[in-house]
Design a protein around this motif. Structure first.
Motif, short mmCIF file in Angstrom:
data_model
loop_
_atom_site.label_atom_id
_atom_site.label_comp_id
_atom_site.label_asym_id
_atom_site.label_seq_id
_atom_site.Cartn_x
_atom_site.Cartn_y
_atom_site.Cartn_z
N ARG A 48 51.61 60.70 87.89
CA ARG A 48 50.20 61.06 87.82
C ARG A 48 50.01 62.47 88.37
N ILE A 49 49.19 63.25 87.69
CA ILE A 49 48.84 64.58 88.16
C ILE A 49 47.32 64.64 88.27
N ARG A 52 45.63 61.57 87.00
CA ARG A 52 45.68 61.28 85.56
C ARG A 52 47.10 61.01 85.11
N ARG A 53 47.24 60.03 84.22
CA ARG A 53 48.55 59.71 83.65
C ARG A 53 48.71 60.26 82.24
N LYS A 54 47.62 60.75 81.65
CA LYS A 54 47.68 61.20 80.26
C LYS A 54 47.33 62.68 80.15
N LEU A 55 47.93 63.30 79.15
CA LEU A 55 47.68 64.70 78.84
C LEU A 55 47.59 64.85 77.33
N THR A 59 50.93 60.11 77.46
CA THR A 59 51.36 60.15 78.85
C THR A 59 51.96 61.52 79.20
N ILE A 60 51.78 61.91 80.45
CA ILE A 60 52.22 63.24 80.89
C ILE A 60 53.72 63.41 80.72
N TRP A 61 54.48 62.39 81.13
CA TRP A 61 55.94 62.52 81.06
C TRP A 61 56.40 62.73 79.63
N GLN A 63 54.67 64.00 77.01
CA GLN A 63 54.26 65.30 76.50
C GLN A 63 55.19 66.40 77.03
N LEU A 64 55.49 66.33 78.32
CA LEU A 64 56.38 67.34 78.92
C LEU A 64 57.80 67.21 78.38
#
Length: 265
Positions: A48-49, A52-55, A59-61, A63-64
């Protein structure tokens, strides 16, 4: 030796920019980008950033991971084509270029193939509920790990060839040794955090079961939920710190390596 790989040969008119560019691109791609993208996929799934967990809808992970590894694939192909142009489309040989360079080229070709296959698999990734999903996950993970772990000896092979990188070879070997050690260290640290995370998850399930069986007061339940939330936030902060630390270490080792490459001759 007249091979383009031997950048230490005394030749005033020799332009080694393509060789340097090849090395620079591959070092940045696999020491900095690939390692970061793989770590996000392995240890960042619950990241989470700012809460938030989504971007951008996912999910953030993921997307990155997708963005970084796409850059790795493109950069790897670019680096491959640069050295192919330098060699005028000819493959290196043991007799002409030596065993280290030949082994480097073979491992490099395997890495390029893995990168291309990864891109192809990603384009045709099956749904999460598909019966083939486990096969996809296994292939995707295996080829990713294979390419990354092969990248380390591939770079070592070329920096230990004194006729290729004759200047400051001890520094090159020291940097790569530190890099290899750091990969082991950061994986161990992440595994410890993951172990703590799994323990907390098991405790959370146990407490839910207890809540269903026992008549607990509202204040006690709130206290337990608060403690669980604090533990999750703490582990998330540790992971964010480790990701940031890894990026800093990777950049700190990549930059001097690139500088030494361009200072040859």
């Amino acid at each position: 030796m007249n091979s383009p790989w031997y950048i230490g040969d005394p030749s005033p008119s020799k332009d080694e920019s393509l060789v340097y560019a090849h090395g620079t691109i591959m070092v940045i791609s696999w020491m900095l980008l690939a390692s970061t993208g793989i770590l996000f996929a392995r240890y960042g799934r619950h990241l989470r950033i700012s809460g938030r967990r989504k971007l951008l809808g996912d999910t953030i992970w993921f997307q990155l991971h997708r963005f970084i590894l796409c850059m790795v694939t493109v950069a790897t192909l670019l680096g491959f084509f640069l050295i192919l142009i330098k060699e005028k489309g000819q493959w290196v040989s043991v007799a002409k270029d030596g065993g280290h360079i030949f082994a480097h080229s073979v491992l490099g070709a395997i890495i390029v193939c893995c990168a291309l296959l990864q891109a192809w698999l990603a384009l045709f990734r099956c749904n999460t509920d598909s019966s083939f999903r486990q096969i996809f996950n296994w292939l995707h993970r295996s080829m990713g790990y294979l390419a990354f772990f092969l990248s380390i000896p591939t770079i070592f092979l070329i920096v230990t060839e004194s006729k290729v990188l004759p200047m400051q070879q001890d520094g090159l070997i020291a940097i790569l040794s530190l890099w290899s050690a750091w990969i082991v260290i950061v994986v161990i640290l992440f595994e410890i955090v993951e172990y703590r995370d799994r323990l907390n998850s098991k405790m959370g399930i146990y407490r839910v079961a207890q809540n269903e069986l026992m008549d607990q007061t509202t204040s006690l339940r709130r206290k337990m939920d608060h403690n669980d939330g604090a533990n999750i936030r703490s582990l998330n902060e540790v992971k964010l710190f480790l990701f940031l630390l890894h990026i800093i270490v990777a950049i700190s080792l990549t930059i001097p390596l690139v500088v030494i490459i361009w200072r040859q001759n």
